[in-house]
Motif scaffolding. Structure first.
Motif, PDB file in Angstrom:
ATOM      1  N   ARG A   1     -26.522   6.331  -3.579  1.00  0.00           N
ATOM      2  CA  ARG A   1     -25.891   7.406  -4.323  1.00  0.00           C
ATOM      3  C   ARG A   1     -24.399   7.128  -4.500  1.00  0.00           C
ATOM      4  O   ARG A   1     -23.854   7.310  -5.605  1.00  0.00           O
ATOM      5  CB  ARG A   1     -26.105   8.736  -3.602  1.00  0.00           C
ATOM      6  CG  ARG A   1     -25.538   9.940  -4.343  1.00  0.00           C
ATOM      7  CD  ARG A   1     -25.999  11.243  -3.736  1.00  0.00           C
ATOM      8  NE  ARG A   1     -25.530  11.386  -2.368  1.00  0.00           N
ATOM      9  CZ  ARG A   1     -26.307  11.331  -1.315  1.00  0.00           C
ATOM     10  NH1 ARG A   1     -27.606  11.130  -1.443  1.00  0.00           N
ATOM     11  NH2 ARG A   1     -25.800  11.480  -0.093  1.00  0.00           N
TER      12      ARG A   1
ATOM     13  N   SER B   1     -30.399   5.914   1.087  1.00  0.00           N
ATOM     14  CA  SER B   1     -30.237   6.785  -0.071  1.00  0.00           C
ATOM     15  C   SER B   1     -28.771   7.170  -0.268  1.00  0.00           C
ATOM     16  O   SER B   1     -28.280   7.245  -1.406  1.00  0.00           O
ATOM     17  CB  SER B   1     -31.088   8.046   0.092  1.00  0.00           C
ATOM     18  OG  SER B   1     -30.721   8.736   1.268  1.00  0.00           O
ATOM     19  N   LYS B   2     -28.027   7.392   0.815  1.00  0.00           N
ATOM     20  CA  LYS B   2     -26.619   7.757   0.701  1.00  0.00           C
ATOM     21  C   LYS B   2     -25.805   6.599   0.125  1.00  0.00           C
ATOM     22  O   LYS B   2     -24.944   6.795  -0.745  1.00  0.00           O
ATOM     23  CB  LYS B   2     -26.073   8.153   2.074  1.00  0.00           C
ATOM     24  CG  LYS B   2     -24.623   8.597   2.071  1.00  0.00           C
ATOM     25  CD  LYS B   2     -24.197   9.059   3.454  1.00  0.00           C
ATOM     26  CE  LYS B   2     -22.745   9.543   3.439  1.00  0.00           C
ATOM     27  NZ  LYS B   2     -21.810   8.468   3.055  1.00  0.00           N
TER      28      LYS B   2
ATOM     29  N   LYS C   1     -23.902   4.388  -7.156  1.00  0.00           N
ATOM     30  CA  LYS C   1     -24.071   4.886  -8.527  1.00  0.00           C
ATOM     31  C   LYS C   1     -22.859   5.683  -8.977  1.00  0.00           C
ATOM     32  O   LYS C   1     -22.409   5.563 -10.130  1.00  0.00           O
ATOM     33  CB  LYS C   1     -25.333   5.755  -8.605  1.00  0.00           C
ATOM     34  CG  LYS C   1     -26.633   4.970  -8.508  1.00  0.00           C
ATOM     35  CD  LYS C   1     -27.829   5.888  -8.647  1.00  0.00           C
ATOM     36  CE  LYS C   1     -29.129   5.101  -8.576  1.00  0.00           C
ATOM     37  NZ  LYS C   1     -30.319   5.984  -8.701  1.00  0.00           N
ATOM     38  N   ARG C   2     -22.286   6.492  -8.087  1.00  0.00           N
ATOM     39  CA  ARG C   2     -21.111   7.276  -8.441  1.00  0.00           C
ATOM     40  C   ARG C   2     -19.924   6.366  -8.754  1.00  0.00           C
ATOM     41  O   ARG C   2     -19.187   6.589  -9.723  1.00  0.00           O
ATOM     42  CB  ARG C   2     -20.765   8.230  -7.310  1.00  0.00           C
ATOM     43  CG  ARG C   2     -21.740   9.399  -7.170  1.00  0.00           C
ATOM     44  CD  ARG C   2     -21.393  10.272  -5.976  1.00  0.00           C
ATOM     45  NE  ARG C   2     -22.292  11.420  -5.870  1.00  0.00           N
ATOM     46  CZ  ARG C   2     -22.275  12.287  -4.867  1.00  0.00           C
ATOM     47  NH1 ARG C   2     -21.371  12.135  -3.881  1.00  0.00           N
ATOM     48  NH2 ARG C   2     -23.103  13.295  -4.843  1.00  0.00           N
TER      49      ARG C   2
END
Length: 221
Positions: A199, A195-196, A202-203
């Motif tokens: 994330r 998940s990290k 996406k950033r």
């Protein structure tokens, strides 16, 4: 006499249009609590035994019981009369009630239940999916309190084998907390840093898109 007229009761009888007194409910004490079970007859069959004097007929009943929330069980009964066969199957089902793990109104993960030559595939359903299942599987799913699920029966079409395969699949379900406790590791280690990483990706993608669409600065003459 006047009291009987006011209560709508005949002399020596029960109340008119009222519930029967002494109706027995299917109550079961399990895990320190009392639950009310609902029964459903999945299959009835007449069987014969050939003896010296001819054939002796009897009936067998396959019944599923559950509270419509968490608990469900399966029972099988055989007798010379239909009501007695159903009663035996209900009593047998009460002895085999088991707790099912759910995630909201569906199941936590996909699973395949097996019993002899029957296989039943169970997949979580999105909210509003409903119960996509045949009659035998639907009886177990509804009494277990599952509302959104996709199922597919494979192999044998025998109702007894299909119901037992469905229960086998439901008993295999495990929640995240169950897996964490059994393996003795925290959730970040269990799921890794997936998940990290997603994330951060996406950033970076959003930052690159914002940079590409930003107007170039104008230089004053």
């Amino acid at each position: 006499m006047e009291d009987n007229k006011q209560s709508g009761r005949k002399p020596g009888g029960r109340k008119k249009n009222g519930p029967k007194e002494g109706v027995k409910k299917n109550l079961l004490d399990i895990d320190g609590q009392t639950i009310e079970l609902t029964e459903r007859v999945v299959n009835m069959a007449r069987v014969a035994k050939v003896v010296k004097g001819g054939r002796r007929f009897s009936f067998n009943a396959l019944t599923v019981v559950g509270d419509g929330q968490t608990y469900v069980g399966l029972g099988f009964g055989k007798a010379k009369e239909v009501p007695e066969a159903i009663r035996k199957s209900i009593e047998d089902a009460k002895k085999r009630v088991t707790k099912i793990r759910k995630k909201g109104n569906t199941i936590p993960h996909e699973v395949i239940g097996r019993f002899k030559s029957a296989r039943v595939m169970l997949k979580p359903g999105a909210p509003g999916t409903g119960i996509i299942a045949g009659d035998s599987v639907r009886a177990v799913i509804e009494l277990a309190g599952i509302q959104d699920i996709l199922t597919k029966a494979l192999g044998s079409s025998n109702p007894l084998n299909i119901v037992k395969a469905t229960l086998n699949g439901l008993q295999q379900l495990r929640s995240i907390d169950d897996v964490k406790a059994r393996r003795g590791i925290p959730l970040p280690v269990l799921f890794g840093n997936y998940s990290k990483v997603r994330r951060d990706e996406k950033r970076k993608a959003l930052a690159a898109a914002a940079t590409a669409t930003a107007p170039a600065p104008t230089v004053a003459p």
